[in-house]
Write a protein that holds these residues in place. Structure first.
Motif, mmCIF file in Angstrom:
data_model
loop_
_atom_site.group_PDB
_atom_site.id
_atom_site.type_symbol
_atom_site.label_atom_id
_atom_site.label_comp_id
_atom_site.label_asym_id
_atom_site.label_seq_id
_atom_site.Cartn_x
_atom_site.Cartn_y
_atom_site.Cartn_z
ATOM 1 N N UNK A 170 1.905 -9.875 5.983
ATOM 2 C CA UNK A 170 1.343 -10.719 5.104
ATOM 3 C C UNK A 170 0.728 -11.639 5.770
ATOM 4 N N UNK A 224 -6.149 4.889 -4.020
ATOM 5 C CA UNK A 224 -7.085 4.684 -3.017
ATOM 6 C C UNK A 224 -8.140 5.634 -2.663
ATOM 7 N N UNK A 239 -4.129 -1.315 8.219
ATOM 8 C CA UNK A 239 -3.141 -2.320 7.374
ATOM 9 C C UNK A 239 -2.224 -1.447 6.775
ATOM 10 N N UNK A 240 -2.963 -0.429 5.941
ATOM 11 C CA UNK A 240 -2.348 0.588 4.959
ATOM 12 C C UNK A 240 -1.324 1.346 5.654
ATOM 13 N N UNK A 257 -8.688 -2.064 7.326
ATOM 14 C CA UNK A 257 -7.856 -1.790 6.206
ATOM 15 C C UNK A 257 -7.360 -0.541 6.405
ATOM 16 N N UNK A 273 9.522 -9.630 -2.968
ATOM 17 C CA UNK A 273 10.065 -8.383 -2.295
ATOM 18 C C UNK A 273 11.460 -8.368 -2.714
ATOM 19 N N UNK A 303 -9.606 -16.033 0.099
ATOM 20 C CA UNK A 303 -9.616 -16.342 1.546
ATOM 21 C C UNK A 303 -10.905 -16.561 2.166
ATOM 22 N N UNK A 357 -1.227 -2.906 -4.351
ATOM 23 C CA UNK A 357 -1.909 -3.646 -3.252
ATOM 24 C C UNK A 357 -3.485 -3.938 -3.350
ATOM 25 N N UNK A 392 6.839 0.956 6.542
ATOM 26 C CA UNK A 392 7.891 0.049 5.969
ATOM 27 C C UNK A 392 8.727 0.755 4.919
ATOM 28 N N UNK A 417 -15.329 -0.519 3.637
ATOM 29 C CA UNK A 417 -14.250 -0.023 4.195
ATOM 30 C C UNK A 417 -14.653 1.472 4.554
ATOM 31 N N UNK A 462 -2.299 -9.749 7.028
ATOM 32 C CA UNK A 462 -3.248 -9.501 5.978
ATOM 33 C C UNK A 462 -4.248 -10.526 5.919
ATOM 34 N N UNK A 463 -3.753 -11.947 5.758
ATOM 35 C CA UNK A 463 -4.415 -13.137 5.844
ATOM 36 C C UNK A 463 -5.246 -13.397 6.854
ATOM 37 N N UNK A 472 1.556 -0.591 6.593
ATOM 38 C CA UNK A 472 2.661 -0.674 5.718
ATOM 39 C C UNK A 472 3.263 0.404 5.193
ATOM 40 N N UNK A 473 2.563 1.693 5.294
ATOM 41 C CA UNK A 473 3.311 2.878 5.066
ATOM 42 C C UNK A 473 4.624 3.048 5.741
ATOM 43 N N UNK A 497 -8.301 -10.651 6.479
ATOM 44 C CA UNK A 497 -9.004 -11.037 5.422
ATOM 45 C C UNK A 497 -10.183 -12.393 6.080
ATOM 46 N N UNK A 504 0.877 -1.050 0.020
ATOM 47 C CA UNK A 504 0.103 -0.172 0.105
ATOM 48 C C UNK A 504 0.980 1.261 0.082
ATOM 49 N N UNK A 505 0.620 2.496 -0.305
ATOM 50 C CA UNK A 505 -0.821 2.608 -1.009
ATOM 51 C C UNK A 505 -0.923 2.476 -2.550
ATOM 52 N N UNK A 561 0.416 -15.334 -0.352
ATOM 53 C CA UNK A 561 0.845 -14.513 0.558
ATOM 54 C C UNK A 561 2.438 -14.504 0.906
ATOM 55 N N UNK A 571 -2.830 -18.799 0.807
ATOM 56 C CA UNK A 571 -1.534 -18.834 1.748
ATOM 57 C C UNK A 571 -0.276 -18.769 0.974
ATOM 58 N N UNK A 609 7.576 -7.373 6.275
ATOM 59 C CA UNK A 609 6.692 -7.810 5.264
ATOM 60 C C UNK A 609 6.098 -9.347 5.497
ATOM 61 N N UNK A 610 6.735 -9.967 5.869
ATOM 62 C CA UNK A 610 6.282 -11.308 6.233
ATOM 63 C C UNK A 610 5.360 -11.231 7.187
ATOM 64 N N UNK A 664 -12.697 -10.906 8.275
ATOM 65 C CA UNK A 664 -13.322 -9.982 7.368
ATOM 66 C C UNK A 664 -14.395 -10.766 6.923
ATOM 67 N N UNK A 716 -8.870 -11.245 -0.693
ATOM 68 C CA UNK A 716 -9.877 -11.460 -0.066
ATOM 69 C C UNK A 716 -10.950 -12.381 -0.594
ATOM 70 N N UNK A 734 5.960 -12.063 -0.267
ATOM 71 C CA UNK A 734 7.090 -11.680 0.613
ATOM 72 C C UNK A 734 8.447 -12.056 -0.184
#
Lengths: 533, 534
Positions: free
Chosen positions: B176, A515, B138-139, B135, A468, A444, A433, B145, B76, B179-180, B142-143, B183, A428-429, A461, A458, B172-173, B186, A441, A465
């Motif tokens: 994620x 976004x 999470x955003x 959401x 990257x 999962x 993403x 990082x 969201x 994130x999983x 991550x910002x 979701x 993000x942003x 996901x 999974x 990041x690992x 969610x 979504x 990583x």
């Protein structure tokens, strides 16, 4: 068979307006071929013709937005389908074409020449336009014959484009490899289509589901002789042909060679437009298996969905692992394409599984996720390859190491490249993403109902990583590594022009500002998915 | 000012400053940067604190809530809010960024980029602490990082590229995993009539089976909660960091420039503890109930392992980095102190963990600053080559000594309160972990005092560049003195922090207890029904 001539004129009257953008593309191709004659190239270069044609076609496609939602229709006697998905694919592919033509004008590819006999312009732009046409057709094929024609229309000119760099052994080898692979895949797909046609007695996709319902579910076994086995084989073979276009593992072998051998502008286009078309085609084909009373079709569709989920997991993992070791930017981005295709396929798998077992929410979420991802991907990949092309014009190299220290020397290009790469990781942003989120979504959402899909998500996901690591190697070269000794003060090549900067900004802005717009875009993708399903 | 807009202003003022810095001439970058950070600090203290105490909390204990539609198709929302758990951390963030900005005053390499990233980082951290929508959380999470990657990677030490990508990959690992989990939750929240939601407050209600309105009756099954809890815990254990996920931290700290180390240790690690309190526990209480003991044990392991590793270091900065691992272990210890039968101890554990985060925010910022001061002057950090600084730089050495004592947990200084409270609280839950943690305090004293002896005491420093060992400048003294004053103030009078945290922690503990109770009753009911059926 008697032909119903009465219906031809109304059909024409209905099909032609919807087909206007494609006709513009055809007209552009003819015009491009004519520029060689009568010395027209002197005052009307091929690039300008292509730009004008692509801009007009894109504009026309955009004008079709509302209509396709309200009244989806069949065109050309049922060969093509004209609905929201068609228009969506049309707009994205033609926009991609237009952006690519713009880039070639900026980077001076192919090199303009005053001598008409030496001018490669038409030779370059004709196949480019033809790939765009093929991609658009893939998005609307509603007939097994059209499916084959569209895929070939997008493939054959692409072989030419890949081998366009005259005298380059790399490019020649890449084109040959691509051609051989493509021919094989086309043959397999043709065979699959013929099997399905033999089983069902129809080539028309909408009729496929009903006819498949006539096959008893018990007969649907691999080792079962007769129609059941043939139907499965048909579906699998067509999937193989599409997987070649989508460069999914194990049908991806052409991708790294082709993307390394071809010009970055071409690679960028080939990584985007045909892929968007092929995803739409895969969705159309898969959904056609589902019909009323169609237990058998649904079983086939569920199987296809599972195969897609598995294929997605394999493609991402393999694409990412293979990208680790790459030193050439073209190859690196090629393997990244393989991995990205895998992630996008996850949404399609969710869509198929959802339709297969009557879970409408899952189906819509999956398809909408893939569509959202494709939109983001168009800008991300075109941006990345455009940056590579502009770097190449300055450094005359395309390896990762050639970027060392360029972050401060060419800040605009480096920034745009970094934005694209960060987006491809899916942080993000950026737009990447959003696409990833939507696909994840969907995949999962049901842990118990579809464990394979959940597991594939999974794996996706974990792959994010891993990706990257290689996406950040160019970024590290740009910003963290010092420029090589002795060159620190010297400028590299001609300075980046204002129009090049503007072009890169144009591609980076949607990536960065998605976004705030996500609400509208998400709703749009949902609407398209609902319309198609 | 509209109190609800205050939080948005706090979050996005630094981002606006980042854009401004990037466009401004390089010469004024640091002025804009420092100005923005100072303004944000004023907002988080002078504006936020009165507004917070005036506002009335909503049903979920949140104050100053901003809520707006954002992305309809995914449900969201743009939701910010503050409660007793986030308030101390928000204030701490404002303070640490201000001090770190003051420390960054002399950054001369690419100042515009530096200050832009610095400000962007602040937006990420503040937003993470204030977001109530998963959401959005999470955003903004991550910002953090990307700026951190570049701050370490471009302005860091010799091995910076390695450290930066290692930090990035680890975090990041974790993201994620998060994130999983998000979701999954969610999707589970949308299993009933109501649409799937990213709202933390709604989801925490649903998770304990207390959803209202269209979410009434929607539950998240134990399997999903367990999986989601471990995924979220994994994310925050990496961020915290806890052994065995800590190996990114020494590298990142050692290579990062001093101000960035201060932020990293002072604030960023707290996101881990905060995430466990805000997300992992309330959103997956059933999973958490089963896993709390392991959290406690991991805390004890981190304390002991971090302390032992710190003992073995000869690099001053590495020593401080490992001490961070050890000290953040107390946070985990407090968070793991689930005692269903004795909610008072349970609340004490959570409050103690928050206090330890604040206390460590002050001491670690101070310790990294102390290392930075020395490194600026003599360009090495070998503990064994220092000595006698008490004579050469008396003010520095006095403050450094005080800060070391605060870090090792001397009573009367802020380190002691957090450590003592978490160890007490952990005793009923897990006596072994508490005993181990108490022993860890002795180990801490061991490495800290050894460091004090080698660096500040002993024979005069005769190492390289000794002529550079000048007195602290006014700016440096001010930064160090502020930290020391806070360390003393919070050590002597920790009440204000506890006063703020206790209502929120009480609420959280009650809801977690309810969730476990409700689940037990459900299970009992099912057993009875099953028995009757037989």
């Amino acid at each position: 068979m008697a032909r119903d001539w009465q219906g031809v004129l109304p059909d024409l009257a209905l099909s032609l307006p919807a087909f206007a953008p494609e006709l513009i593309v055809c007209a552009t191709i003819v015009a491009l071929l004519l520029t060689r004659l009568f010395g027209m190239a002197r005052w009307l270069p091929a690039g300008s013709v292509a730009f004008g044609g692509s801009a007009l076609a894109t504009a026309l496609a955009c004008l079709q937005w509302g209509g396709a939602f309200e009244s989806p229709s069949d065109g050309w006697a049922g060969l093509v389908r004209n609905d929201a998905l068609t228009v969506y694919v049309r707009v994205l592919c033609l926009l991609g074409w237009n952006l690519t033509v713009t880039l070639t004008l900026l980077t001076g590819v192919p090199r303009p020449s005053i001598d008409p006999a030496d001018d490669d312009g038409p030779d370059f732009h004709v196949p480019l336009a033809a790939v765009a046409l093929g991609s658009v057709l893939m998005g609307q094929a509603n007939h097994l014959l059209m499916l084959f024609l569209a895929v070939e229309m997008a493939s054959v000119p692409a072989y030419v484009l890949v081998g366009f760099r005259k005298g380059s052994r790399e490019a020649g080898e890449a084109a040959l490899k691509y051609l051989v692979f493509g021919a094989g895949a086309a043959g397999v797909m043709m065979y699959g289509a013929s099997l399905l046609a033999g089983v069902t007695g129809t080539l028309s996709l909408p009729a496929l589901g009903e006819r498949l319902a006539l096959i008893p579910l018990e007969g649907l076994e691999w080792n079962e002789p007769g129609v059941g086995g043939a139907a499965i084989a048909g579906v699998v073979f067509i999937l193989c042909g599409l997987a070649f276009k989508l460069s999914l593992v194990p049908f991806h072998f052409w991708t790294p060679d082709a993307f390394q051998g071809a010009l970055a502008e071409v690679s960028g286009f080939l990584s985007v437009a045909p892929k968007i078309g092929a995803f739409a085609l895969l969705v159309r084909f898969g959904l056609s298996l589902h019909g009323p009373f169609g237990e058998t079709g649904d079983a086939l569709l569920t199987g296809l969905g599972l195969a897609c989920a598995a294929g997605a997991a394999v493609s991402m993992t393999f694409g990412n692992l293979a990208a680790f070791a790459q030193k050439d930017l073209g190859r690196l981005l090629a393997y990244s394409t393989v991995a990205q295709s895998g992630t996008m396929l996850l949404g399609v798998a969710a869509c198929f599984l959802g339709v297969g077992r009557g879970d409408g929410d899952l189906a819509v979420a999956g398809l909408a996720g893939t569509l959202l991802y494709l939109t983001a991907y168009l800008f991300l990949n075109l941006g990345a390859f455009a940056a590579v092309a502009i770097f190449r014009n300055r450094t005359l190299r395309t390896d990762v190491a050639s970027l060392a220290g360029l972050g401060s020397k060419m800040p605009w290009v480096a920034g745009a490249f970094a934005v694209s790469l960060v987006g491809l990781v899916g942080l993000p942003p950026t737009a990447g993403f959003v696409g990833k989120l939507a696909v994840f979504a969907a995949a999962l959402s049901d842990r118990v109902g579809s464990p394979l899909l959940f597991a594939a998500a999974l794996i996706a996901a974990a792959n994010t990583v891993a990706s990257l690591f290689y996406y950040f190697r160019p970024i590290r070269s740009l910003y963290l590594d010092a420029a090589p000794e002795g060159t620190s003060g010297a400028p590299i090549g001609p300075p980046v022009t204002g129009s090049e900067r503007a072009y890169l900004v144009l591609l980076a802005v949607p990536v960065l500002l998605i976004l705030p717009l996500l609400g509208r875009l998400g709703a749009l993708c949902d609407a398209i998915a609902e319309a198609v399903l | 000012m509209d109190p609800a807009a205050l939080l948005s202003l706090i979050v996005f003022l630094p981002a606006a400053g980042a854009v401004l810095t990037a466009c401004a001439p390089a010469a004024v970058a640091r002025w804009i940067g420092l100005g923005t950070v100072a303004a944000t600090f004023l907002l988080t203290t002078a504006a936020l604190l009165p507004a917070y105490f005036e506002a009335t909390p909503d049903d979920h204990g949140m104050r100053l809530v901003t809520d707006a539609e954002w992305v309809g198709s995914f449900n969201i929302r743009y939701t910010l809010g503050v409660d007793g758990i986030s308030l101390p951390l928000v204030v701490l963030t404002g303070l640490v960024f201000l001090l770190s900005a003051a420390t960054s005053w002399n950054v001369s390499e690419k100042p515009r980029a530096y200050w832009s990233l610095f400000l962007l980082l602040e937006t990420g951290v503040l937003g993470t602490f204030l977001a109530l929508d998963l959401f959005l959380f999470y955003v903004l999470f991550e910002v953090m990082l990307l700026p951190m990657y570049f701050l370490i990677g471009v302005w860091g030490g010799p091995n910076r590229a390695y450290a930066a990508i290692k930090f990035f990959l680890y975090t990041l690992a974790g993201s994620l995993l998060l994130l999983v989990a998000l979701l999954m939750l969610y999707a589970a929240g949308g299993s009933g009539v109501g649409a799937s939601t990213f709202d933390m407050r709604l989801l925490s209600d649903i998770a304990r089976g207390a959803g209202t309105g269209e979410y009434a009756g929607v539950t998240i099954d134990r399997g999903t909660q367990t999986l989601a809890f471990w995924l979220m815990l994994g994310c925050f254990l990496i961020k915290l960091p806890a052994v065995p996920f800590h190996t990114w931290l020494p590298d990142a700290h050692v290579e990062a420039p001093t101000p960035v180390s201060m932020i990293l240790a002072g604030v960023l690690l707290k996101v881990g503890g905060y995430g466990i309190l805000r997300l992992a526990y309330p959103l997956a209480p059933l999973g958490a109930a089963a896993g709390a003991e392991i959290v406690c044990a991991l805390g004890a392991v981190s304390i002991i392992y971090g302390a032992l590793a710190a003992m073995a270091q000869t690099d001053f900065k590495r020593l401080v980095a490992y001490s961070s691992v050890s000290h953040m272990g107390y946070v985990l210890l407090g968070l793991g102190a689930w005692t269903l039968s004795e909610p008072d101890f349970w609340k004490m554990g959570f409050s103690g963990a928050i206090f330890q985060m604040v206390g460590h925010g002050i001491t670690s910022t101070g310790m990294f600053f102390a290392v930075g001061v020395l490194y600026d002057r003599v360009h090495h950090r070998e503990i064994n080559r220092f000595g006698g600084l008490l004579r050469r730089m008396p003010i520095y050495a006095a403050l450094g000594l005080g800060m070391s004592f605060a870090a090792l947990g001397l009573p009367g200084l802020c380190g002691f309160v957090g450590e003592a409270v978490t160890v007490f609280a952990a005793w009923p839950a897990s006596p072994w972990a508490a005993a181990a943690a108490a022993f860890g305090i002795i180990l801490t004293a061991g490495y800290m005092l050894r460091m004090v002896q080698r660096v500040f005491l002993g024979a005069e420093y005769v190492g390289p560049l000794r002529e550079n060992l000048s007195q602290l400048s006014g700016r440096e003294t001010a930064i160090f003195a502020v930290l020391m004053a806070l360390a003393v103030a919070l050590g002597v009078y920790p009440r204000p922090v506890f006063d703020v945290t206790e209502p929120a922690v009480g609420r959280l503990v009650d809801t977690l207890g309810d969730a476990v109770e409700a689940d037990r009753e459900r299970n009992d009911g099912e057993t009875v029904i099953a028995g009757a059926a037989e």
